[in-house]
Design a protein around this motif. Structure first.
Motif, short mmCIF file in Angstrom:
data_model
loop_
_atom_site.label_atom_id
_atom_site.label_comp_id
_atom_site.label_asym_id
_atom_site.label_seq_id
_atom_site.Cartn_x
_atom_site.Cartn_y
_atom_site.Cartn_z
N SER A 1 27.04 17.35 -14.54
CA SER A 1 26.68 16.61 -15.02
C SER A 1 28.52 15.41 -15.27
O SER A 1 28.28 14.36 -16.04
CB SER A 1 27.06 16.73 -16.83
N GLY A 2 28.82 16.03 -13.88
CA GLY A 2 30.06 15.15 -13.69
C GLY A 2 31.14 14.84 -14.33
O GLY A 2 31.55 13.87 -14.61
N TRP A 3 32.02 16.62 -14.82
CA TRP A 3 32.66 16.35 -15.81
C TRP A 3 33.94 16.28 -14.79
O TRP A 3 34.61 16.22 -13.92
CB TRP A 3 33.42 17.91 -16.56
N ASP A 4 34.93 15.87 -15.57
CA ASP A 4 36.45 14.86 -15.23
C ASP A 4 37.11 16.83 -15.19
O ASP A 4 37.87 16.98 -16.10
CB ASP A 4 36.93 14.46 -15.11
N ARG A 5 37.11 17.12 -14.20
CA ARG A 5 37.84 19.15 -14.15
C ARG A 5 39.30 19.18 -14.13
O ARG A 5 40.11 19.25 -15.16
CB ARG A 5 37.24 20.16 -13.17
N ALA A 6 40.18 18.05 -13.92
CA ALA A 6 41.10 17.18 -13.79
C ALA A 6 41.94 17.32 -15.45
O ALA A 6 43.07 17.67 -15.74
CB ALA A 6 41.85 16.15 -13.00
N MET A 7 40.56 16.12 -16.01
CA MET A 7 41.64 15.66 -16.87
C MET A 7 41.19 17.17 -17.97
O MET A 7 42.06 17.60 -18.81
CB MET A 7 40.60 14.61 -17.56
N LEU A 8 40.21 17.72 -17.86
CA LEU A 8 40.04 18.67 -19.11
C LEU A 8 41.12 20.17 -18.54
O LEU A 8 41.58 21.14 -19.62
CB LEU A 8 39.00 19.56 -18.43
N ALA A 9 41.78 20.40 -16.99
CA ALA A 9 42.67 21.23 -17.43
C ALA A 9 43.91 20.49 -17.79
O ALA A 9 44.84 21.53 -17.93
CB ALA A 9 42.71 21.62 -16.01
N PHE B 1 25.74 16.82 -33.28
CA PHE B 1 26.65 15.52 -32.78
C PHE B 1 25.40 14.90 -31.83
O PHE B 1 26.19 13.59 -31.87
CB PHE B 1 27.86 15.78 -32.44
N ARG B 2 24.21 15.04 -32.16
CA ARG B 2 23.38 14.53 -30.53
C ARG B 2 24.02 13.97 -29.27
O ARG B 2 23.87 12.45 -29.09
CB ARG B 2 22.80 12.93 -31.64
N ALA B 3 24.90 15.24 -28.45
CA ALA B 3 25.19 14.66 -27.74
C ALA B 3 24.47 15.36 -26.65
O ALA B 3 23.87 15.53 -26.34
CB ALA B 3 26.81 15.90 -27.27
N ALA B 4 24.37 14.56 -25.85
CA ALA B 4 23.40 14.65 -24.70
C ALA B 4 24.01 15.41 -23.39
O ALA B 4 23.29 16.00 -23.22
CB ALA B 4 23.11 12.96 -23.53
N GLU B 5 25.33 15.59 -23.10
CA GLU B 5 25.90 16.69 -21.91
C GLU B 5 26.90 17.87 -23.27
O GLU B 5 27.75 17.27 -24.00
CB GLU B 5 26.66 16.10 -21.23
N GLY B 6 27.34 18.84 -22.75
CA GLY B 6 27.67 19.45 -23.08
C GLY B 6 28.64 20.97 -22.50
O GLY B 6 27.58 21.09 -21.23
N CYS B 7 29.98 21.13 -22.49
CA CYS B 7 30.23 22.61 -21.46
C CYS B 7 31.30 22.94 -22.21
O CYS B 7 32.00 22.48 -23.30
CB CYS B 7 30.84 21.53 -19.95
N VAL B 8 31.25 24.72 -21.24
CA VAL B 8 32.08 25.23 -21.77
C VAL B 8 33.63 25.13 -20.67
O VAL B 8 33.24 25.69 -19.76
CB VAL B 8 31.90 26.41 -22.65
N ALA B 9 34.62 25.21 -20.47
CA ALA B 9 35.74 24.72 -19.51
C ALA B 9 37.02 25.84 -19.87
O ALA B 9 37.53 26.04 -20.98
CB ALA B 9 36.08 22.55 -19.39
N THR B 10 37.24 26.39 -18.82
CA THR B 10 38.76 27.24 -18.15
C THR B 10 39.26 27.42 -17.98
O THR B 10 38.83 26.68 -16.70
CB THR B 10 38.20 29.03 -19.25
N VAL B 11 40.64 27.15 -17.41
CA VAL B 11 41.40 27.01 -16.82
C VAL B 11 42.40 28.65 -16.33
O VAL B 11 43.04 28.88 -17.22
CB VAL B 11 42.55 25.77 -16.68
N LYS B 12 42.83 28.59 -14.95
CA LYS B 12 43.43 29.80 -14.35
C LYS B 12 45.00 29.90 -14.36
O LYS B 12 44.53 27.73 -13.31
CB LYS B 12 43.00 30.66 -13.15
N GLN B 13 45.71 30.65 -14.48
CA GLN B 13 47.08 29.99 -13.81
C GLN B 13 47.06 29.45 -13.00
O GLN B 13 45.70 30.01 -11.86
CB GLN B 13 48.20 31.12 -14.11
#
Length: 579
Positions: free
Chosen positions: A92-100, A65-77
């Motif tokens: 890369s400056g990911w919005d971790r609160a939004m991902l959570a 998909f010709r993406a310049a940035e990528g990540c694998v995110a997970t969240v703990k209790q």
């Protein structure tokens, strides 16, 4: 414009799975994604590394998909922000609160240049693949195609998790078939659960003793720090109602709600969680348990023990963990049954060895007793004759009485030691002091050691702390080790008994300058019934190992031919308030 903006926000709120917004966008999904998915599946058909699957899925999404940035995110209790397992490029400056929030199922605003694919694991939302291309607005069909990468990663990871469960169960089964020592088997079960559930507080195995109506912690694995279990040896006495709950055999799950526990498995057993809550005696700095799984071990309606798994945060466990723990219950129950059989057999062997040792000791000390009494009889006869003739000299008589007293004291010391050894039938562990055990053993063997011309060195600090065990067992351990050392030494040799405190252990060493053993013979003495003595039965050292293991200690032997043998046993120091 307002309606278009509203439609875009609605699609974003559902994680990017809605229809296109009508804005200028990037090209649709790549037409050749299917062959790449096929290769991805074949590459990890027999895979064993879930992290590698996730990395490959992320790279595939970024490339196709010709993406310049990528990540694998997970969240703990209990965490407000997502944790990034991988990101390309870094920082890369990911919005971790939004991902959570996305991972917790909250309503979030996902930017149009971002695509997310959910990763379910262990029966719940676990993580997400994320790719981002600045200035691009991804089509709905692109998002669907990206989700197909996540779905395939889900499928492959599920297979890896199932294979891992089978491997761990097979490993525990092998330990059962190999008849590993109960302690090793207990920790194999706890370690297996740790690799599958990834609990972050602790796991505890308790065994039930019907005679005392109490459960004792026999194994504990602490996950939140590298430390030995502080609850090992702790005993809990259940009320009749709690015992009835455990005998039903249901796996129960609890979450902490303030100072109370709530049951989310429908078993109505919160009293069990309160009873198993060790936080009433938690030292400062030790985190409290936020979630508990409680799994009674039952065989034919008889309570064998209990398995407790704890996490730091409420909500850490779910149905997946309940089912997984349930799969391990039969193996844990077999481990406990084997433990009981092994303990019963070891106890019978120990009692048989005690009787055999008494017979050996009686033969060994008979010469010393005969010598002591042999000197008394002529003195008594001479004193009687002198008294009859009226020639008794008070000074000489006093010296003779002193000699008689010494001989009788020697006999008393020998018989007292044997009597104390024979009376050591109480099986409940208690505080025992090494010096007393050494003194009692030497009261029986000292004269035979002296008679053999062997020098004896005893170095025991006065402030040596007590250990937990059975006094008679510790004395039998010393009798076996000292007898072996005596038999290995010739006249002019030496035996050294030393003890010292080593951190939280008391270390005992018995060293001799006897004949020693070759490496081949040293390897064979671990085998029951192997002996180097003509009249030996080959169980002495096996009994020694058993006694040390029952005291939760460690036992080792080193030997050099012609130089001698050293035996080292270390025991945990009895903790304050310990059993």
């Amino acid at each position: 414009m307002g309606k278009a903006r509203a439609r875009k926000a609605s699609a974003s709120d559902r994680g990017g799975e809605g229809p296109p917004s009508g804005k200028p966008s990037a090209p649709g999904p790549p037409d050749d994604l299917l062959p790449h998915l096929w290769r991805f599946r074949n590459q990890f058909r027999d895979g064993r590394d879930a992290d590698k699957v996730l990395r490959t899925a992320l790279r595939l999404g970024m490339e196709r998909f010709r993406a310049a940035e990528g990540c694998v995110a997970t969240v703990k209790q209990g965490s407000g922000e997502a944790r990034l397992l991988f990101e390309f490029p870094t920082d890369s400056g990911w919005d971790r609160a939004m991902l959570a929030g996305f991972l917790r199922g909250e309503k979030v605003c996902v930017p149009p240049e971002l695509m997310l694919a959910r990763i379910r694991r262990h029966g719940r939302m676990w993580g997400a693949l994320a790719v981002r291309s600045s200035g691009t607005e991804y089509h709905w069909d692109s998002r669907q195609s990206f989700s197909s990468i996540g779905s395939l990663a889900n499928e492959l990871i599920d297979q890896i998790d199932r294979d891992r469960v089978r491997e761990v169960r097979a490993r525990v089964d092998r330990k059962v078939l190999e008849q590993s020592r109960p302690k090793h088997l207990f920790y194999e079960v706890l370690h297996g659960l740790k690799s599958l559930i990834a609990y972050d507080h602790s796991a505890t195995l308790l065994t039930y003793d019907g005679e005392s109506d109490a459960l004792e912690v026999v194994a504990e694995q602490v996950a939140w720090q590298k430390a030995k279990g502080r609850n090992v040896g702790r005993r809990l006495s259940p009320a009749a109602a709690l015992r009835g709950l455990m005998c039903e055999g249901h796996v129960c799950g609890f979450d902490r709600d303030g100072r109370r526990w709530t049951d989310w498995t429908g078993t109505d057993a919160t009293a069990l969680a309160e009873w198993l809550d060790f936080d009433d005696a938690v030292p400062r700095g030790v985190p409290a348990e936020g979630a508990i799984l409680c799994a009674p071990l039952v065989a034919r309606a008889d309570l064998l023990g209990l398995l407790k798994v704890a996490a730091l945060h409420p909500g850490s466990f779910g149905r997946y963990e309940v089912e997984l723990v349930s799969q391990f219950l039969p193996q844990a129950a077999v481990a406990l049954q084997n433990s009981r059989r092994a303990e019963s057999l070891e106890q019978k062997v120990l009692e048989a060895e005690r009787k055999h040792a008494m017979a050996d000791l009686a033969r060994g000390v008979s010469h010393d007793v005969n010598n002591a009494l042999g000197g008394v009889l002529p003195l008594v006869q001479q004193m009687r004759e002198e008294l009859g003739r009226g020639e008794l000299d008070p000074g000489v008589a006093a010296e003779d009485l002193i000699e008689i007293e010494r001989s009788i004291q020697a006999c008393r010391r020998i018989f007292g030691g044997m009597l104390g050894f024979a009376r050591g039938l109480a099986r409940s562990p208690s505080p025992v002091r090494l010096r007393q055990a050494v003194d009692n053993a030497l009261s029986i063997l000292r004269q035979s050691i002296d008679r053999g011309g062997i020098r004896l060195v005893v170095e025991l600090p006065e402030d040596l702390p007590p250990v937990t065990g059975v006094q008679a067992d510790l004395e039998q351990l010393l009798l076996n080790l000292l007898s072996n050392a005596r038999d290995a030494c010739r006249a002019g040799g030496s035996i050294a008994v030393r003890a010292r405190r080593d951190g939280e252990l008391v270390e005992l060493t018995v060293e001799d300058t006897g004949c020693g053993m070759t490496r081949e013979r040293l390897a064979r003495i671990r085998e029951p019934f192997f002996t180097t003595k003509d009249d030996g039965h080959g169980l002495g050292l096996a009994i020694c190992r058993s006694i040390v293991a029952q005291m939760r200690g460690h036992f080792s032997i080193e030997s050099t031919p012609g130089a001698g043998t050293g035996v080292r046993a270390s025991f945990p120091i009895r903790s304050e308030g310990g059993p």
